[in-house]
Scaffold this motif. Structure first.
Motif, short mmCIF file in Angstrom:
data_model
loop_
_atom_site.label_atom_id
_atom_site.label_comp_id
_atom_site.label_asym_id
_atom_site.label_seq_id
_atom_site.Cartn_x
_atom_site.Cartn_y
_atom_site.Cartn_z
N GLU A 69 -0.19 -6.29 -0.29
CA GLU A 69 0.17 -6.26 1.12
C GLU A 69 -0.16 -4.92 1.74
N VAL A 70 -0.74 -4.96 2.92
CA VAL A 70 -0.98 -3.76 3.72
C VAL A 70 0.16 -3.69 4.73
N ASP A 71 1.14 -2.81 4.48
CA ASP A 71 2.36 -2.77 5.28
C ASP A 71 2.27 -1.70 6.37
N LYS A 72 3.36 -1.59 7.15
CA LYS A 72 3.39 -0.67 8.28
C LYS A 72 3.45 0.79 7.86
N LEU A 91 -9.43 0.09 -0.50
CA LEU A 91 -8.46 -0.74 -1.21
C LEU A 91 -9.17 -1.76 -2.11
N SER A 92 -10.19 -1.36 -2.79
CA SER A 92 -11.00 -2.27 -3.61
C SER A 92 -10.24 -2.70 -4.86
N VAL A 138 0.83 -1.20 0.00
CA VAL A 138 0.00 0.00 0.00
C VAL A 138 0.87 1.25 0.00
N SER A 139 1.96 1.23 0.75
CA SER A 139 2.84 2.40 0.82
C SER A 139 3.43 2.72 -0.54
#
Length: 615
Positions: free
Chosen positions: A127-130, A143-144, A9-10
């Motif tokens: 991936e949804v990261d920090k 986040l569709s 995501v970042s």
């Protein structure tokens, strides 16, 4: 940090910011607005906020600089080269406006402090990261249409109120529910791979105490009683979407939910009114009515547009034709795994014995269509279990201008997951023709020539028949004519796929007229009448030159006949009496029974009306 080779995501967020070009003209800091933000020369000595009035800041601008009003106009004008693409969100527009009025607020990592909403759609994020934790004020995360299969709640900002994960590949909620955002009000998990009952336990107030809206549509939840028992703990839940799940095919689905969740106001995007609550009152106390099965009624009405087959009979077998019978039926496939009730077992047994029916495999054309569709759909939309189908056929009917099948069959499907997959793929409807040639017992197609020779021997020289003794005539009359039938000849007149996806949503009925187009058939040659033959002979004797061959005369006669026929057809069309070609059509209806409903569904007349409206 994101795993190597995986899009986080970042990374997608920073790429999105580069696309917005917040530091380039007309945004950001540059020669076009330098004096306004220079603390030594600016009379205001402070930075304008995002809500400041651009017109109020307009003073005598130095040479080469633009006013805030002019810069904002370049962003809002759709014909401007600096305008945002159509797919950008209102948040993107807000960031660019802020980059004009207060560029230092969105410079570098400072943008994390002002961002309230983040929308990353269709960017192949896995991936949804920090990195998301830097967005300290984030309230909405969309986040569709990505490829997220696992989401760790520890990487989500605690300030989140809206989390939308529609059209991903989420199959387990354990990681998401480890440390869920406590203030979350909307959770969107539609079009994922969630299956019950293992996931039901994560849909309670212990994890989502402030949840107001929940979207679980188009997953694979099957246990209606178990899911409702968990959702009943969500005291603030007002909006629920469950359509597209196998459990939504149960006849008592909506009524049981409405009565079990009294605080619910909207179910499957339909408002729950007082009348509906009164209608289903008490159903929650009757769980025995919630059976894990669905009832579907298939009705087939009129067939139109089949050419008269008798016109071809003389062309195929001549004047001594055997008995030829034509019949027509409609075939369709239905999800395999249905349980047959005692009352319909006789009909189904006949269908299974029909030589045109395959009960273990799907028609190849139907299978090919499903495979093609599966290749086009994203991975998140794949079903965990592919469905198989049986083929059913209506009773054969003789030819007529309008063939009324008057067919109705109720299917009881026990495999709800397979039924959901079947409805998503659609059904294949075909029109079949069966031709049966019957011969006298003592005759055979190979013996026709011998039979004709014997018949000629029974003629006198002058062409008259030899008289037959009366005793033989009586024997012939008394002897019954027994026929022997050849194996039936079958052919498909038309095949079409009927879309049934609306039955997975809130629709209960699909009524359509399947149009297979106009059947192109070869017209038989019409034998010339005796009078025409006599006229032709007379013309040949009087006008035909000696050098003219018989074949040339035949071609001339044919050309003349075509010209006359063409003129006749033109005259008929001018008078409005010309023949119109009728396409082959079939009335088809499929209805998903809901509770409460009568045991019998719509009659054939209502089916015809519903199908006619779709033309």
């Amino acid at each position: 940090m994101a795993a190597p080779g995986r899009c986080s995501v970042s990374a997608a967020f920073w790429e999105h910011l580069r696309r917005l070009r917040l530091q380039d003209f007309p945004c950001g800091l540059g020669s076009w607005n330098k004096s306004r933000f220079d603390a030594r020369t600016s009379p205001r000595g402070s930075q304008p906020g995002p809500g400041a009035d651009p017109a109020g800041q307009e003073e005598a601008m130095p040479l080469g600089e633009e006013s805030p009003e002019a810069l904002m106009g370049l962003l809002s004008d759709q014909h401007s080269p600096w305008a945002l693409p159509p797919d950008c969100s209102p948040q993107d527009q807000h960031l660019r406006e802020m980059a004009v009025l207060a560029p230092k607020l969105v410079r570098g990592s400072r943008v994390f402090r002002v961002l309230r909403s983040l929308r990353i759609v269709g960017k192949a994020v896995e991936e949804v990261d920090k990195g998301l934790l830097q967005l300290q004020q984030l309230e909405e995360l969309i986040l569709s249409a990505n490829q997220i299969s696992r989401i760790t709640s520890a990487n989500l900002p605690r300030t989140l109120k809206v989390l939308e994960l529609c059209c991903n590949a989420v199959a387990d909620l354990w990681d998401l529910c480890a440390q869920p955002p406590p203030e979350l009000q909307h959770l969107g998990l539609g079009h994922n791979r969630l299956c019950g009952p293992s996931q039901d336990k994560y849909l309670t107030a212990d994890f989502w105490p402030n949840l107001v809206s929940l979207d679980l549509s188009f997953n694979n939840f099957t246990d209606l009683l178990g899911l409702v028992s968990q959702l009943s703990s969500l005291q603030k839940l007002r909006i629920l979407v469950l359509q597209g799940n196998p459990l939504a095919l149960i006849p008592t689905y909506r009524g049981f939910l409405v009565d079990s969740l009294p605080k619910l106001s909207i179910l499957d995007d339909i408002q729950i009114g007082p009348d509906e609550r009164h209608q289903f009152h008490g159903l929650a106390r009757q769980p025995e009515l919630v059976r894990s099965e669905a009832q579907v009624v298939v009705s087939i009405g009129e067939i139109k547009g089949i050419p008269d087959p008798s016109a071809h009979q003389q062309l195929e077998v001549g004047s001594e034709a055997p008995v030829i019978a034509y019949s027509y039926c409609v075939m369709y496939e239905f999800a395999e795994g249905e349980e047959i009730e005692d009352g319909s077992s006789v009909e189904v047994t006949k269908i299974h014995q029909h030589p045109m029916v395959a009960t273990l495999d799907v028609d190849s054309s139907a299978r090919d269509m499903r495979e093609t569709k599966g290749q086009q759909e994203p991975a998140a939309m794949e079903e965990p279990k592919a469905h198989s189908a049986k083929v059913f056929v209506t009773p054969g009917k003789p030819w007529a201008d309008v063939i009324n099948c008057s067919y109705r069959k109720e299917h009881t499907a026990k495999d709800l997951v397979g039924l959901k997959s079947y409805l998503a793929s659609g059904t294949i409807v075909s029109v079949m023709e069966e031709k049966v040639v019957s011969w006298p017992v003592n005759a055979d197609p190979e013996e026709n020539a011998v039979t004709k020779g014997k018949a000629r021997k029974g003629l006198q020289k002058d062409g008259t028949k030899v008289p037959v003794p009366r005793d033989k005539q009586k024997k012939k009359k008394e002897k019954p004519c027994e026929l022997r039938s050849d194996p039936p000849i079958r052919r498909t007149l038309g095949t079409r796929r009927v879309t049934l996806e609306t039955l997975l949503a809130t629709e209960d009925l699909v009524a359509t007229v399947c149009d297979f187009g106009i059947l192109i058939t070869e017209q038989p040659l019409q034998p010339a009448s005796l009078e025409a033959k006599d006229r032709k002979k007379g013309k040949d004797k009087s006008k035909k030159p000696k050098a003219e061959t018989e074949s040339q005369a035949s071609r001339k006669t044919t050309a003349s006949a075509k010209g006359k026929r063409k003129n006749k057809d033109s005259a008929e069309l001018e008078e409005g009496g010309g023949l119109q070609l009728v396409p082959l059509t079939v009335q088809f209806q499929m209805q998903l029974l809901r509770w409460p409903s009568a045991a019998g569904t719509q009659s054939q007349e209502s089916m015809a009306v519903a199908a006619g409206k779709t033309q």
